[in-house]
Design a protein around this motif. Structure first.
Motif, PDB file in Angstrom:
ATOM      1  N   ALA A   1       0.826  -1.197   0.000  1.00  0.00           N
ATOM      2  CA  ALA A   1       0.000   0.000   0.000  1.00  0.00           C
ATOM      3  C   ALA A   1       0.867   1.257   0.000  1.00  0.00           C
ATOM      4  CB  ALA A   1      -0.947   0.000   1.204  1.00  0.00           C
ATOM      5  N   ALA A   2       1.914   1.227   0.809  1.00  0.00           N
ATOM      6  CA  ALA A   2       2.821   2.371   0.866  1.00  0.00           C
ATOM      7  C   ALA A   2       3.521   2.570  -0.481  1.00  0.00           C
ATOM      8  CB  ALA A   2       3.846   2.184   1.986  1.00  0.00           C
ATOM      9  N   ALA A   3       3.939   1.474  -1.097  1.00  0.00           N
ATOM     10  CA  ALA A   3       4.605   1.565  -2.396  1.00  0.00           C
ATOM     11  C   ALA A   3       3.658   2.084  -3.462  1.00  0.00           C
ATOM     12  CB  ALA A   3       5.170   0.204  -2.780  1.00  0.00           C
ATOM     13  N   ALA A   4       2.409   1.673  -3.406  1.00  0.00           N
ATOM     14  CA  ALA A   4       1.415   2.093  -4.392  1.00  0.00           C
ATOM     15  C   ALA A   4       1.122   3.581  -4.309  1.00  0.00           C
ATOM     16  CB  ALA A   4       0.125   1.294  -4.219  1.00  0.00           C
ATOM     17  N   THR A   5       1.249   4.144  -3.123  1.00  0.00           N
ATOM     18  CA  THR A   5       0.980   5.572  -2.939  1.00  0.00           C
ATOM     19  C   THR A   5       2.255   6.397  -2.986  1.00  0.00           C
ATOM     20  OG1 THR A   5       1.077   5.407  -0.533  1.00  0.00           O
ATOM     21  CG2 THR A   5      -1.091   5.143  -1.579  1.00  0.00           C
ATOM     22  N   GLY A   6       3.384   5.711  -3.145  1.00  0.00           N
ATOM     23  CA  GLY A   6       4.665   6.409  -3.209  1.00  0.00           C
ATOM     24  C   GLY A   6       5.193   6.859  -1.869  1.00  0.00           C
ATOM     25  N   ARG A   7       4.596   6.367  -0.796  1.00  0.00           N
ATOM     26  CA  ARG A   7       5.054   6.732   0.547  1.00  0.00           C
ATOM     27  C   ARG A   7       6.155   5.805   0.998  1.00  0.00           C
ATOM     28  NH1 ARG A   7       0.228   6.051   4.262  1.00  0.00           N
ATOM     29  NH2 ARG A   7       0.074   4.256   2.930  1.00  0.00           N
TER      30      ARG A   7
END
Length: 79
Positions: free
Chosen positions: A71-77
């Motif tokens: 999820a973090a990777a998908a949002t660039g976080r």
């Protein structure tokens, strides 16, 4: 039974299949979280040596961590 569904009784072949799935989860998590080779080696060694009864809880633990990392990777976080 799908690839990572938990069987009601953990037989040897089920444990081996879950352990392989756990290796895949840990490998992807290590890439997303930026683990060092040494960190990955320690976790892989623990997975290899752990008793079958520990697979269910480790599978759940690392699966949740992987979901968060994806999820973090998908949002660039960064996590």
């Amino acid at each position: 039974m799908d690839q990572f569904e938990m069987p009601p009784v953990l037989r040897r072949r089920d444990a081996d299949r879950l352990r392989c799935g756990l290796f895949e989860i840990v490998d992807e998590l290590s890439r997303l979280d930026g683990w060092s080779e040494a960190e990955l080696d320690i976790v892989i060694e623990c997975v290899e040596r752990q008793p079958a009864y520990a697979l269910r809880s480790d599978f759940a633990h690392f699966g949740e961590r992987l979901d968060k990392a994806r999820a973090a990777a998908a949002t660039g976080r960064k996590r």
